[in-house]
Write a protein that holds these residues in place. Structure first.
Motif, short mmCIF file in Angstrom:
data_model
loop_
_atom_site.label_atom_id
_atom_site.label_comp_id
_atom_site.label_asym_id
_atom_site.label_seq_id
_atom_site.Cartn_x
_atom_site.Cartn_y
_atom_site.Cartn_z
N ALA A 1 -1.85 12.67 1.93
CA ALA A 1 -0.53 12.96 2.39
C ALA A 1 0.11 14.14 2.21
CB ALA A 1 0.53 11.95 1.40
N LEU A 2 -0.08 14.64 1.07
CA LEU A 2 0.38 16.39 0.52
C LEU A 2 -0.65 17.63 1.61
CD1 LEU A 2 1.24 16.24 -3.36
CD2 LEU A 2 2.38 16.66 -0.92
N ALA A 3 -2.11 17.26 1.04
CA ALA A 3 -3.22 17.76 2.06
C ALA A 3 -3.44 17.70 3.86
CB ALA A 3 -4.84 17.49 1.65
N ALA B 1 -5.32 -2.64 7.19
CA ALA B 1 -5.88 -2.40 8.17
C ALA B 1 -5.06 -3.73 8.61
CB ALA B 1 -7.08 -2.52 8.32
N GLY B 2 -4.41 -5.36 7.65
CA GLY B 2 -3.97 -6.01 8.47
C GLY B 2 -2.68 -5.60 8.94
N PRO B 3 -1.69 -6.37 9.69
CA PRO B 3 -0.80 -6.42 10.01
C PRO B 3 0.88 -6.39 9.15
CG PRO B 3 -1.83 -9.13 11.08
CD PRO B 3 -2.63 -7.90 10.30
N ILE B 4 1.38 -5.24 10.00
CA ILE B 4 2.46 -5.13 8.89
C ILE B 4 2.96 -5.46 9.17
CG2 ILE B 4 4.00 -2.52 9.14
CD1 ILE B 4 1.58 -0.93 9.88
N ILE B 5 4.17 -5.45 7.91
CA ILE B 5 5.30 -5.96 7.98
C ILE B 5 6.83 -6.04 7.47
CG2 ILE B 5 6.46 -8.14 6.10
CD1 ILE B 5 3.44 -9.25 5.14
N ALA B 6 6.33 -4.41 6.11
CA ALA B 6 7.66 -3.75 6.78
C ALA B 6 7.60 -3.04 6.47
CB ALA B 6 8.66 -4.10 5.63
N GLN B 7 7.52 -1.17 6.43
CA GLN B 7 7.63 -0.29 5.96
C GLN B 7 8.87 0.33 5.25
OE1 GLN B 7 5.27 1.23 9.16
NE2 GLN B 7 4.09 1.64 7.93
N ALA B 8 8.85 1.32 4.20
CA ALA B 8 9.45 2.17 3.99
C ALA B 8 9.61 3.58 3.81
CB ALA B 8 10.01 1.68 2.84
N ALA B 9 10.12 4.94 4.09
CA ALA B 9 9.65 6.49 4.25
C ALA B 9 10.35 7.15 3.34
CB ALA B 9 10.14 6.89 6.03
N HIS C 1 0.87 -1.19 -0.04
CA HIS C 1 -0.38 -0.06 0.00
C HIS C 1 0.92 1.57 0.47
CE1 HIS C 1 -3.94 2.59 0.54
NE2 HIS C 1 -2.56 3.32 1.64
N PRO C 2 0.24 2.11 -0.79
CA PRO C 2 1.52 3.69 -0.80
C PRO C 2 1.41 4.89 0.28
CG PRO C 2 -0.52 3.53 -2.12
CD PRO C 2 -0.25 2.21 -1.96
N SER C 3 1.64 4.23 1.30
CA SER C 3 1.38 5.56 2.53
C SER C 3 2.26 4.00 3.75
CB SER C 3 0.02 5.65 2.62
OG SER C 3 -0.57 4.36 3.54
N LEU C 4 2.10 5.08 4.83
CA LEU C 4 2.52 4.58 5.95
C LEU C 4 1.23 4.58 6.95
CD1 LEU C 4 5.42 7.40 7.25
CD2 LEU C 4 5.50 4.45 5.52
N LEU C 5 1.19 2.74 6.53
CA LEU C 5 -0.23 2.66 7.51
C LEU C 5 0.20 2.82 8.70
CD1 LEU C 5 -1.41 -0.74 5.34
CD2 LEU C 5 -2.19 2.05 5.44
N PRO C 6 -0.75 2.53 9.79
CA PRO C 6 -2.55 3.29 9.34
C PRO C 6 -2.88 4.90 8.92
CG PRO C 6 -1.71 3.66 11.64
CD PRO C 6 -0.35 3.22 11.12
N SER C 7 -1.76 5.23 8.29
CA SER C 7 -1.93 6.84 8.43
C SER C 7 -2.12 6.83 6.72
CB SER C 7 -1.19 8.03 8.39
OG SER C 7 -0.45 7.91 9.24
N PHE C 8 -3.66 6.93 6.09
CA PHE C 8 -3.73 7.40 4.19
C PHE C 8 -4.44 6.49 3.97
CE2 PHE C 8 -0.06 10.77 5.55
CZ PHE C 8 -1.07 11.72 5.49
N LYS C 9 -6.16 5.49 4.41
CA LYS C 9 -5.94 4.06 4.32
C LYS C 9 -6.62 5.02 2.84
CE LYS C 9 -6.55 2.61 8.60
NZ LYS C 9 -7.43 1.67 9.47
N GLY D 1 5.45 7.32 2.61
CA GLY D 1 5.79 6.16 1.74
C GLY D 1 5.22 5.29 1.05
N CYS D 2 5.35 3.69 2.04
CA CYS D 2 4.60 1.95 1.63
C CYS D 2 4.77 1.17 2.69
CB CYS D 2 5.37 2.03 0.46
SG CYS D 2 7.01 1.39 -0.10
N THR D 3 4.07 0.22 2.15
CA THR D 3 3.40 -0.39 3.90
C THR D 3 3.22 -1.81 2.98
OG1 THR D 3 3.23 0.88 4.94
CG2 THR D 3 2.41 -1.47 5.69
N VAL D 4 3.94 -2.64 3.15
CA VAL D 4 3.51 -4.48 2.86
C VAL D 4 2.77 -5.14 4.40
CG1 VAL D 4 4.56 -6.88 2.55
CG2 VAL D 4 5.26 -4.51 1.53
#
Length: 221
Positions: free
Chosen positions: A127-129, A148-156, A111-119, A136-139
Motif C-alpha cells: 500500500a505504501l509503495a 479472492a472470495g466474496p467480500i462480506i465487510a470492509q473497513a477503511a 485480510h489486511p487490505s481492501l481487497l481486491p487490492s494488495f493480495k 484497510g481490511c476485508t473479511v
C-alpha cells in the motif's frame, strides 16, 4: 449458550481471536466460539481460549506427511465439535482445495487490505509503495483462489504522510478487531448471506458507505 457454533484457526498471537471471543461473550451476540485450533503448540492465542473456557486443540502440521492429511485432521476435529462456521485468524497454513471445497460458504478470513487490492503478504508495504491514500481490511469467504472470495465487510483506514509499515499495520489491526466481530455478527444473524459469488446484505444493515469507515465508526456488533 445458543448461537452459531464457530471454530477459529490460529497460528500465533491470536489478537483477532481475542476480539471474536470478546464479542461472543455478549449475551445478545448471535454466535459463539466453540473450538480453537492451532497448528503451533506455542501460539499465544491458545491462552485466550483457555482464559475464556473455550475448548482448544493443537494439531501440529509437522506431525503429518502432507497437507491433505493435516487438513483431514482439521476437518475431523471441526466436524466432531459440530462447528458450523470456520474463522481463519492469523492461520499461517495454506488450506488444500479439498478442505476449502468441503467448507465452502462456511469458511471466512480477514485480510489486511481492501481487497481486491494488495493480495498476499506484506500488504502494508504494498500500500505504501503504491501511494494509496486509503488502506484497510476485508473479511471475505475463502475460495480456492488466494484472497479472492466474496467480500462480506470492509473497513477503511487513511494512510498518513508519515506512515511506515509499522504504524499503518497498527491502525489496520485496530480496524480488524472491530470488523471481524461485525462480519461474524452479520452472517450469524442472517443480515448477510452468500448468493453465488456475492454477499447480499439485508435491507436493515448499513449501506456500504456507512460500513467503509474508520474503526470507531463501525457498529452493529
Amino acid at each position: 449458550m445458543a448461537g452459531l457454533k464457530v471454530g477459529v484457526l490460529i497460528s500465533g498471537r491470536g489478537s483477532n481471536l481475542q476480539s471474536l471471543l470478546t464479542a461472543c461473550a455478549a449475551s445478545h451476540f448471535p454466535a459463539r466460539v466453540a473450538l480453537v485450533i492451532s497448528n503451533r503448540a506455542d501460539a499465544e492465542g491458545l491462552r485466550h481460549a483457555g482464559d475464556t473456557g473455550v475448548t482448544s486443540l493443537v494439531i501440529d502440521h509437522r506431525n503429518y506427511p502432507d497437507r491433505e492429511r493435516f487438513d483431514a485432521a482439521l476437518d475431523q476435529a471441526l466436524r466432531a465439535a459440530g462447528i458450523e462456521l470456520v474463522c481463519l485468524a492469523g492461520f499461517m497454513r495454506l488450506l488444500t482445495p479439498g478442505f476449502v471445497t468441503a467448507w465452502q460458504g462456511r469458511l471466512i478470513n480477514i485480510h489486511p487490505s481492501l481487497l481486491p487490492s494488495f493480495k498476499g503478504m506484506h500488504t502494508h508495504r504494498q500500500a505504501l509503495a503504491a501511494g494509496v491514500r486509503i488502506h484497510g481490511c476485508t473479511v471475505h469467504f475463502v475460495t480456492a483462489d488466494l484472497d479472492a472470495g466474496p467480500i462480506i465487510a470492509q473497513a477503511a483506514v487513511p494512510v498518513g504522510a508519515n506512515d511506515d509499515e509499522e504504524s499503518l499495520a497498527a491502525r489496520v489491526l485496530e480496524a480488524e478487531h472491530r470488523l471481524y466481530p461485525l462480519a461474524l455478527s452479520m452472517l450469524a444473524s442472517g443480515r448477510a448471506r452468500l448468493d453465488g459469488d456475492r454477499v447480499i446484505l439485508s435491507d436493515t444493515f448499513p449501506t456500504g458507505q456507512e460500513m467503509l469507515m474508520e474503526p470507531h465508526g463501525l457498529s452493529g456488533v
